[in-house]
Design a protein around this motif. Structure first.
Motif, mmCIF file in Angstrom:
data_model
loop_
_atom_site.group_PDB
_atom_site.id
_atom_site.type_symbol
_atom_site.label_atom_id
_atom_site.label_comp_id
_atom_site.label_asym_id
_atom_site.label_seq_id
_atom_site.Cartn_x
_atom_site.Cartn_y
_atom_site.Cartn_z
ATOM 1 N N PHE A 238 0.832 -1.199 0.000
ATOM 2 C CA PHE A 238 0.000 0.000 0.000
ATOM 3 C C PHE A 238 0.869 1.252 0.000
ATOM 4 C CE2 PHE A 238 -1.777 3.390 2.694
ATOM 5 C CZ PHE A 238 -2.838 3.779 1.890
ATOM 6 N N GLY A 239 1.946 1.235 0.792
ATOM 7 C CA GLY A 239 2.845 2.385 0.852
ATOM 8 C C GLY A 239 3.456 2.702 -0.495
ATOM 9 N N ALA A 240 3.824 1.665 -1.247
ATOM 10 C CA ALA A 240 4.411 1.876 -2.573
ATOM 11 C C ALA A 240 3.403 2.540 -3.501
ATOM 12 C CB ALA A 240 4.866 0.543 -3.158
ATOM 13 N N PHE A 241 2.151 2.096 -3.426
ATOM 14 C CA PHE A 241 1.102 2.665 -4.277
ATOM 15 C C PHE A 241 0.857 4.134 -3.951
ATOM 16 C CE2 PHE A 241 -3.423 3.833 -4.354
ATOM 17 C CZ PHE A 241 -3.644 3.831 -5.720
ATOM 18 N N VAL A 242 0.602 4.438 -2.684
ATOM 19 C CA VAL A 242 0.213 5.800 -2.306
ATOM 20 C C VAL A 242 1.380 6.774 -2.457
ATOM 21 C CG1 VAL A 242 0.734 5.657 0.163
ATOM 22 C CG2 VAL A 242 -1.145 7.107 -0.620
ATOM 23 N N THR A 243 2.613 6.301 -2.240
ATOM 24 C CA THR A 243 3.781 7.174 -2.396
ATOM 25 C C THR A 243 3.943 7.615 -3.847
ATOM 26 O OG1 THR A 243 4.930 6.157 -0.528
ATOM 27 C CG2 THR A 243 6.279 7.344 -2.129
ATOM 28 N N MET A 244 3.879 6.663 -4.762
ATOM 29 C CA MET A 244 4.059 7.005 -6.167
ATOM 30 C C MET A 244 2.871 7.788 -6.716
ATOM 31 S SD MET A 244 7.021 6.212 -6.811
ATOM 32 C CE MET A 244 6.960 6.663 -8.544
ATOM 33 N N THR A 288 5.954 -7.442 -6.805
ATOM 34 C CA THR A 288 4.576 -6.997 -6.609
ATOM 35 C C THR A 288 4.538 -5.547 -6.155
ATOM 36 O OG1 THR A 288 3.843 -9.231 -6.054
ATOM 37 C CG2 THR A 288 2.436 -7.416 -5.334
ATOM 38 N N MET A 289 5.437 -5.165 -5.260
ATOM 39 C CA MET A 289 5.506 -3.775 -4.800
ATOM 40 C C MET A 289 5.835 -2.834 -5.952
ATOM 41 S SD MET A 289 7.389 -4.056 -1.129
ATOM 42 C CE MET A 289 6.659 -5.019 0.208
ATOM 43 N N VAL A 290 6.729 -3.286 -6.839
ATOM 44 C CA VAL A 290 7.044 -2.491 -8.031
ATOM 45 C C VAL A 290 5.788 -2.299 -8.877
ATOM 46 C CG1 VAL A 290 8.332 -2.455 -10.203
ATOM 47 C CG2 VAL A 290 9.464 -3.170 -8.093
ATOM 48 N N GLY A 291 5.004 -3.370 -9.007
ATOM 49 C CA GLY A 291 3.766 -3.280 -9.766
ATOM 50 C C GLY A 291 2.780 -2.293 -9.166
ATOM 51 N N TRP A 292 2.630 -2.324 -7.833
ATOM 52 C CA TRP A 292 1.719 -1.372 -7.183
ATOM 53 C C TRP A 292 2.226 0.060 -7.318
ATOM 54 C CZ3 TRP A 292 -2.986 -2.467 -6.510
ATOM 55 C CH2 TRP A 292 -3.416 -3.727 -6.099
ATOM 56 N N ALA A 293 3.544 0.240 -7.265
ATOM 57 C CA ALA A 293 4.116 1.578 -7.432
ATOM 58 C C ALA A 293 3.836 2.112 -8.839
ATOM 59 C CB ALA A 293 5.620 1.535 -7.169
ATOM 60 N N LEU A 297 1.554 5.362 -9.940
ATOM 61 C CA LEU A 297 2.098 6.418 -10.795
ATOM 62 C C LEU A 297 1.212 6.636 -12.015
ATOM 63 C CD1 LEU A 297 4.483 8.358 -11.343
ATOM 64 C CD2 LEU A 297 5.569 6.484 -12.610
ATOM 65 N N GLY A 298 0.721 5.540 -12.607
ATOM 66 C CA GLY A 298 -0.126 5.667 -13.778
ATOM 67 C C GLY A 298 -1.470 6.311 -13.479
ATOM 68 N N LEU A 299 -2.054 5.974 -12.327
ATOM 69 C CA LEU A 299 -3.357 6.518 -11.958
ATOM 70 C C LEU A 299 -3.294 7.977 -11.509
ATOM 71 C CD1 LEU A 299 -5.336 3.843 -9.879
ATOM 72 C CD2 LEU A 299 -5.889 4.736 -12.131
ATOM 73 N N SER A 300 -2.136 8.412 -11.060
ATOM 74 C CA SER A 300 -2.008 9.673 -10.314
ATOM 75 C C SER A 300 -2.624 10.883 -11.002
ATOM 76 C CB SER A 300 -0.535 9.948 -10.005
ATOM 77 O OG SER A 300 0.224 10.069 -11.201
#
Length: 371
Positions: A238-244, A288-293, A297-300
């Motif tokens: 989750f942290g990887a997703f929200v950070t990026m 997997t963390m790379v994928g969430w990141a 980034l793409g959704l941002s």
């Protein structure tokens, strides 16, 4: 204007961080807590629709000040609830004010963007993310220091109210009604083309918020159930997703200004699809963390561009804008629930095909986004 987005992030994260404590002090079950969260979401949706006509008449800045002040004060309600009834009433009122603040601040952000004459919507959403992080850290600190709920509620409510009042004069000064008028001063007839675009933009908002909600609510659980990660490691997904996502929102405006909002949504959703593809195919936690990141980034930049386009369509009003935002907010509630229901029947990794398909559709429909 940034202050109102910070206030929104602070208020929402303060409530979210203290959910376990509030559940304990009210003595409600987990199932009842789920019902209460739906009440909060339903209140927010109603608040958005009520606020839409007010934005049309008075402008997003003025309504944002009133709604933001109400939200700041009403934050105390659910945090000090001692039983089910008090929590129900507190969350209903807090949800109404929260929805009104959300749609008002986004409507005023469109006005600021028009006056600024360049893309700036993503920056506002990035500041909201920063406010959420700050609120979460403050909440963690107050819990560690063992502050009473009363002290925490009063301090955070007062802080949010002071920030709102500090920005009030500026917001009211630059607020203007969003009632559509043409060069003759009369209300133009909205064409069928604009009506169709509003429907499509609402659908895009729904799909994008659905994808964001899926990542926020299920990224950590996916890592734990699918890959056997611990709770601490799962939280890093989750942290990887929200950070990026936050990083991407601070840079998306420059890209939109140079390449256009349509490009941001099309390429961003393509990148998000690639990120979710990595999540689905990965068999190890780091990948997997790379994928969430990459997904974050793409959704941002996509949601801000959809809202910016909806706010700038000819012949639209605050009511129209509130419906687009409301559809997106509804997806934040329905999307994670849909994935949870599906995960009862298929592996959670299969259920995550939903955000993959959602972002793929948005990529294909990006032509409806204005420059």
């Amino acid at each position: 204007m940034f202050a109102l987005f910070v206030v929104f992030g602070l208020a929402v994260s303060t409530w979210a961080v203290h959910i376990p404590s509030i559940q304990q002090q009210t003595g409600i079950s987990t199932a009842m807590l789920g019902t209460m969260l739906l009440v909060l979401g339903a209140g927010a949706l109603v608040g958005m629709q009520i606020t839409g006509p007010l934005i049309t008449r008075f402008g997003g800045g003025t309504t944002g000040v009133v709604a933001g002040a109400a939200m700041s004060i009403l934050l105390v309600g659910p945090m000090l609830a001692t039983d089910k009834t008090e929590l129900l009433v507190g969350l209903t009122l807090f949800g109404l004010a929260m929805g009104g603040t959300d749609v008002s601040m986004n409507a005023q952000a469109v006005v600021v963007e028009q006056d600024y004459e360049r893309s700036i919507m993503s920056a506002f959403h990035a500041v909201f993310s920063v406010g959420s992080v700050i609120g979460s850290l403050i909440g963690a600190a107050t819990l560690a220091l063992e502050w009473t709920m009363t002290t925490t509620a009063v301090v955070m409510s007062g802080t949010c109210l002071l920030l709102t009042l500090a920005a009030a004069a500026h917001l009211v000064r630059f607020s203007r009604p969003t009632r559509p008028v043409d060069e003759t001063g009369s209300t133009p007839v909205r064409t069928r083309t604009v009506q169709r675009r509003l429907v499509v933009l609402g659908a895009l908002a729904f799909l994008l918020f659905l994808s964001e909600g899926a990542a926020m609510d299920w990224s950590s659980i996916h890592a734990q159930e699918h890959l056997g990660a611990t709770e601490a490691v799962g939280a890093l997904a989750f942290g990887a997703f929200v950070t990026m996502m936050t990083v991407g929102r601070f840079s998306a405006d420059r890209v939109a200004q140079r390449r256009g909002g349509q490009w941001v949504v099309r390429v961003g959703c393509a990148v998000a699809c690639a990120g979710m593809g990595i999540v689905l195919l990965s068999s190890v936690v780091p990948l997997t963390m790379v994928g969430w990141a990459i997904f974050g980034l793409g959704l941002s930049g996509s949601v801000p561009q959809v809202l910016s386009t909806a706010g700038n369509l000819d012949g639209t009003s605050g009511t129209d804008f509130s419906r687009v935002v409301g559809l997106g907010y509804g997806a934040l509630l329905a999307g994670p629930a849909l994935i949870g229901w599906l995960a009862e029947h298929v592996p959670i990794n299969t259920a995550m095909l939903i955000p993959l398909c959602a972002t793929a559709i948005c990529c294909a429909a990006a032509g409806n986004i204005g420059r």
